[in-house]
Design an enzyme around this catalytic site. Structure first.
Site, PDB file in Angstrom:
ATOM      1  CE  LYS A 197      15.794  -2.321   5.232  1.00  0.00           C
ATOM      2  NZ  LYS A 197      15.871  -3.772   5.476  1.00  0.00           N
TER       3      LYS A 197
ATOM      4  CB  CYS B 171      23.271 -10.804   8.404  1.00  0.00           C
ATOM      5  SG  CYS B 171      22.087 -10.264   9.616  1.00  0.00           S
TER       6      CYS B 171
ATOM      7  NE  ARG C 255      17.840 -11.656  10.308  1.00  0.00           N
ATOM      8  CZ  ARG C 255      17.713 -10.526   9.603  1.00  0.00           C
ATOM      9  NH1 ARG C 255      18.779  -9.898   9.242  1.00  0.00           N
ATOM     10  NH2 ARG C 255      16.527 -10.100   9.228  1.00  0.00           N
TER      11      ARG C 255
ATOM     12  CG  ASP D 231      14.801  -3.177  12.375  1.00  0.00           C
ATOM     13  OD1 ASP D 231      13.965  -3.340  11.474  1.00  0.00           O
ATOM     14  OD2 ASP D 231      15.517  -4.093  12.811  1.00  0.00           O
TER      15      ASP D 231
ATOM     16  CB  VAL E 200      14.194  -9.021  18.384  1.00  0.00           C
ATOM     17  CG1 VAL E 200      13.806  -9.580  17.026  1.00  0.00           C
ATOM     18  CG2 VAL E 200      12.994  -8.384  19.069  1.00  0.00           C
TER      19      VAL E 200
ATOM     20  NE  ARG F 195      21.899  -4.983   1.887  1.00  0.00           N
ATOM     21  CZ  ARG F 195      22.052  -6.242   2.310  1.00  0.00           C
ATOM     22  NH1 ARG F 195      23.265  -6.735   2.517  1.00  0.00           N
ATOM     23  NH2 ARG F 195      21.003  -7.016   2.526  1.00  0.00           N
TER      24      ARG F 195
END
Ligand code: EPZ
Length: 413
Positions: free
Chosen positions: A17, A113, A118, A301, A323, A394
């Site tokens: 992605k 988000c 961000r 992630d 992070v 998504r």
């Protein structure tokens, strides 16, 4: 979903992605017809295609070839649509390519988000270093430069997006740009591979110092995106959490190094091939400590999926997120399912419990959704996961289908 049984079988990993989103933005730089293969069928990719169409390109999934995106690019409008860009922050990646192509770009400031505010200050600092003027007006960022001039750009934090923005803009700048403290993620290298195929002159991608020799123009290409290392890692955790035995195909094991090391520490048996791996539980999950870091460190992630696994480990684990500033928000939902987790600053102290119990939970962001699905697959009984914003859809291609093929009892209502 009804959890509690081991998932077994094989799963084919889709295209990445986070490569696809950056490469689609980079296609703005290439006049003519570009074909991108192994593009995952995701809501976020569809949103990016809509952004490209709003800029005047023709951009769509091929009707005849699966996972293939075709882009026809003659001219590009320099103003991006407010509602689309604010819907998906990755569309901010278009600012560098539009600026390099048109000398002017007007792109909405992306929102934050669930996982953090961000900001995009490092992107804008990089463009300014290349000679762009940066203004803010009515929620839009306006960058302009008669000409971009190559220079040395130091990025305060090895930001993936900022590295990609500077790299894309620098391909058409005059002279050489050196990005110092660049992000080293495989998706950055994939973007560089795409741009070099199109005639750019980028060396050092994947290291902390990237050199870009500006060229006058780029040409259209056919390119194949790398496999998604986070989807692969997520399925490895699914095997671990359900006590199953999985064969993962279409992977690049090197991209999974940190994840493999941590899963082995947690007691998993992992056998690695050239583009595949098998994973199974030997005897239970052992507690282990994890600290997320920019690549090649343990990926942020994968942090949430790992917390769901460690909630079932024998012993106490410490997971530290360095992070993003708010990436433990989903822990509250895990606790509804009986997880014993205490948050202290940037760390989560996780004391393993023998089993999680099913409960109604809510998804706050993409990887939280993955973590809650993993918890639901491991928990006995039926778990309802509310995901009104389709976060999971998504970012994971055909997740329900892939899990059902492994024996999961999961349905989307
Ligand atoms: C990319 O986001 C990924 N998204 C993220 O994946 C991933 O978590 C992240 O890189 C880190 O690996 C895409 O590639 C589309 P960053 P990005 O810039 O580029 C701060 C997922 O789940 N920062 O490396 O936005 C930022 O706030 C998603 O697939 C600034 O302060 O991440 C964060 O704390 C989530 N100023 C840190 O750097 C900036 O200008 C890392 O962000 C830019 C970033």
């Amino acid at each position: 979903m009804v959890g509690g049984q081991p998932l077994n079988g094989e799963v084919k990993i889709s295209g990445a992605k986070n490569s696809a989103l950056a490469i689609l933005a980079a296609a703005i730089l290439l006049p003519g017809k570009t074909v991108i293969r192994n593009t995952p069928n995701l809501l976020d990719v569809k949103t990016m295609l809509r952004v490209l169409r709003a800029l005047g390109l023709r951009a769509e999934y091929s009707a005849s070839q699966p996972n293939t995106v075709e882009i026809w690019n003659e001219d590009v409008r320099h103003v991006a649509p407010y509602e689309l860009v604010t819907k998906m922050r990755a569309s901010f990646f278009i600012i560098g390519p539009i600026l390099a192509r048109k000398g002017l770009a007007k792109v909405p400031l992306p929102g934050g988000c669930a996982i953090g505010s961000r900001p995009v200050n490092l992107h804008l600092k990089g463009l300014e270093a290349l000679g762009a003027r940066v203004e803010m007006e009515h929620g839009f960022v306006i960058v302009s430069a008669r000409k971009l001039i190559g220079t040395k750009v130091y990025i305060d934090f090895p930001s993936v997006g900022a590295t990609e923005t500077v790299m894309m803009a620098a391909t058409l700048a005059e002279g050489e740009t050196i990005i110092e403290n660049a992000a080293r993620e495989p998706e950055v290298s994939d973007l560089a591979g795409f741009l070099n195929r199109a005639g750019a002159k980028i060396t050092g991608a994947g290291t902390e110092e990237v050199h870009i020799q500006g060229v006058r123009s780029l040409n259209p290409v056919e390119y194949r995106i790398i496999p998604d290392r986070i989807e692969a890692g997520t399925f490895m955790v699914v095997a671990a959490a359900t006590g199953g035995n999985l064969l993962l195909k279409n992977i690049i094991p090197d991209h999974l190094e940190a994840t493999i090391v941590k899963l082995k520490e947690a007691g998993l048996l992992i056998d690695i091939g050239s583009d595949w791996l098998t994973i199974s539980v030997r005897n239970g999950i052992k507690a282990t400590d994890v600290k997320t870091l920019p690549y090649p460190g343990f990926p942020t992630d994968m942090q949430q999926q790992f917390c769901a696994l460690l909630a079932l480990a024998q012993g106490t684990s410490v997971v530290t997120e360095t992070v993003f500033e708010n990436r433990f928000i989903f822990v509250n939902e895990l606790k509804r399912m009986g997880a014993d987790i205490k948050l202290e600053g940037q760390s989560a102290i996780i004391t393993g419990v023998p089993f999680l119990s099913s409960a109604p939970v809510k998804v706050s962001d993409l990887r939280a959704g993955a973590a809650l699905i993993i918890a639901g697959l491991a928990a006995k009984g039926e778990t309802q996961i509310e995901d009104r914003d389709h976060h999971v859809e998504r970012g994971y291609e055909n997740l329900q289908k892939k899990l059902m093929a492994l024996g999961a009892e999961i349905k989307i209502v």
